[in-house]
Structures are given as C-alpha cells and as structure tokens.
Design an enzyme around this catalytic site. Sequence first.
Site, PDB file in Angstrom:
ATOM      1  N   LYS A  83       4.082  -4.023   9.335  1.00 34.63           N
ATOM      2  CA  LYS A  83       3.743  -2.607   9.190  1.00 34.63           C
ATOM      3  C   LYS A  83       2.683  -2.272  10.239  1.00 34.63           C
ATOM      4  CE  LYS A  83       3.055   0.286   5.085  1.00 34.63           C
ATOM      5  NZ  LYS A  83       2.439   0.272   3.750  1.00 34.63           N
TER       6      LYS A  83
HETATM    7  C1  E4P Z   1       3.213   3.122   1.614  1.00 36.04           C
HETATM    8  O1  E4P Z   1       3.600   2.208   2.288  1.00 36.04           O
HETATM    9  C2  E4P Z   1       1.826   3.273   1.177  1.00 36.04           C
HETATM   10  O2  E4P Z   1       1.342   2.005   0.846  1.00 36.04           O
HETATM   11  C3  E4P Z   1       1.686   4.133  -0.050  1.00 36.04           C
HETATM   12  O3  E4P Z   1       2.887   4.723  -0.455  1.00 36.04           O
HETATM   13  C4  E4P Z   1       0.501   5.037  -0.040  1.00 36.04           C
HETATM   14  O4  E4P Z   1       0.440   5.742  -1.252  1.00 36.04           O
HETATM   15  P1  E4P Z   1      -0.868   6.557  -1.710  1.00 36.04           P
HETATM   16  O5  E4P Z   1      -0.998   7.751  -0.828  1.00 36.04           O
HETATM   17  O6  E4P Z   1      -0.607   6.931  -3.129  1.00 36.04           O
HETATM   18  O7  E4P Z   1      -2.025   5.608  -1.538  1.00 36.04           O
END
Ligand code: E4P
Length: 216
Positions: A83
């Site tokens: 990522k």
């Molecule tokens: C996605 O890869 C992120 O880890 C995640 O969906 C972020 O979510 P949040 O905005 O609720 O922290």
Amino acid sequence: MKFFVDTAEVNEIRELADIGLLDGVTTNPSLIAKSGRQFKEVIAEICSIVSGPVSAEVVSLDYAGMMREAAELKKIAKNVTIKVPLTIDGLKACKALTSEGTMVNVTLCFSANQALLAAKAGASFISPFVGRLDDIHLDGTELIAEIRQIYDNYAFDTEILAASLRTPLHVKQVALIGADVATMPPAVIKGLVKHPLTDKGIEQFMADWKKTGQSL
Ligand code: E4P
C-alpha cells in the site's frame, strides 16, 4: 463485489474468514498501532488466515524508502499487497512494483484525478476514502461514481476499492455504483445482515414451530 475487512485484529479476521465472507484484508499504520503488535508479525499471521490480497502500508515518504520497505514486506507472503500513498513518490513506486508483478494498493485517494493517475501508474487497487470525505461535508460516494465512469471510459483494470466505509448505507451505495471491492470494519460487515423484520420473522416462525410439537 469483493469484501475486504479493514482491521489488524486477527481474531476478528479469523471469525469473518470462517463464515466465508472475506476476500482480502486492508491495514494501515493506525490500525497496526491500535493492534499493539509488531507490524511484520501481524501481517504474516493475517496472510496465514486469508489467501486473498492483504494490504500492508509503507511508511517511508520517499521512493527509495518505499521500495526498500516494499521489498521487506513482500518477503512475508505471496498475497501481501503493497500500500502506497497517493503522492508522486508513491505513484513512482506503484509503477515500479506493478511492473515487476507486485500487487499495489494506492491509498488516501480523495479526487477523480488522483484515481486517474493511480490507474496510469498501473495500480492493482485504488482506495478512495468515502467516510473521510463525508466528514468534511463532501459526498464520498460521488467520488466513487466519478472514478467508475473514468475507469470504464478507458477500460482501466485498476480495481476500485471503496474505503473508509462507515455504515451499511455506504456499502449499498458503492455497490450500486459498481465499486469492485468494499473494505469495511468488522462491525460494518456484521451490520449488513441485520434487519428487524428478519428477527421478528424468526421469532414468529419459532413460536409457531413450537406449537406443532414436532422436532427435526
Ligand atoms: C483503507 O484502506 C483505510 O484503512 C480505511 O478504510 C480508513 O478508514 P477510516 O477513514 O474510517 O479510518
């Protein structure tokens, strides 16, 4: 639509995998910090439970650092997906990694143009954050629709991984638009099954079955 769970809590991942509802997992540095565990150790454990893509995020902000960290993370398991953040260095790392056959999830996407760049860099997944746009009074699901149209216009095969989904309504909305993947916290996945009329119906059927005096 594929379902990924957005957590680094191994017990919750195991429970959902056992039900047969999991196609992959996403993590981020905040979720790793919340787990209180060693990053590489927890990713290895998750990869032993789930055979689909498991996103592990680099923490360097420069290209060389991202590539060095990606090389380390890739050693953990075949299904590790690197990522990277949606920055110039992140896009450069995305291009280099996907060219060598590594799956890449480009994260922290908040605009259609950013998603266009990620697709051009060969991203396996683009992660637009729906809930965080809603948090600042913008329409997160509108972004998913824009990206869907752009990717379809040019037949990009980057998968739209709708992220930061906070409610079952978000899930329905991105499914209607045609997101390829939804990543959700465990509670949101479990929330999808709930309906008061289902509970009421079961209660009624159980009561009527009892009246028959039969057993199966
Ligand atoms: C996605 O890869 C992120 O880890 C995640 O969906 C972020 O979510 P949040 O905005 O609720 O922290």
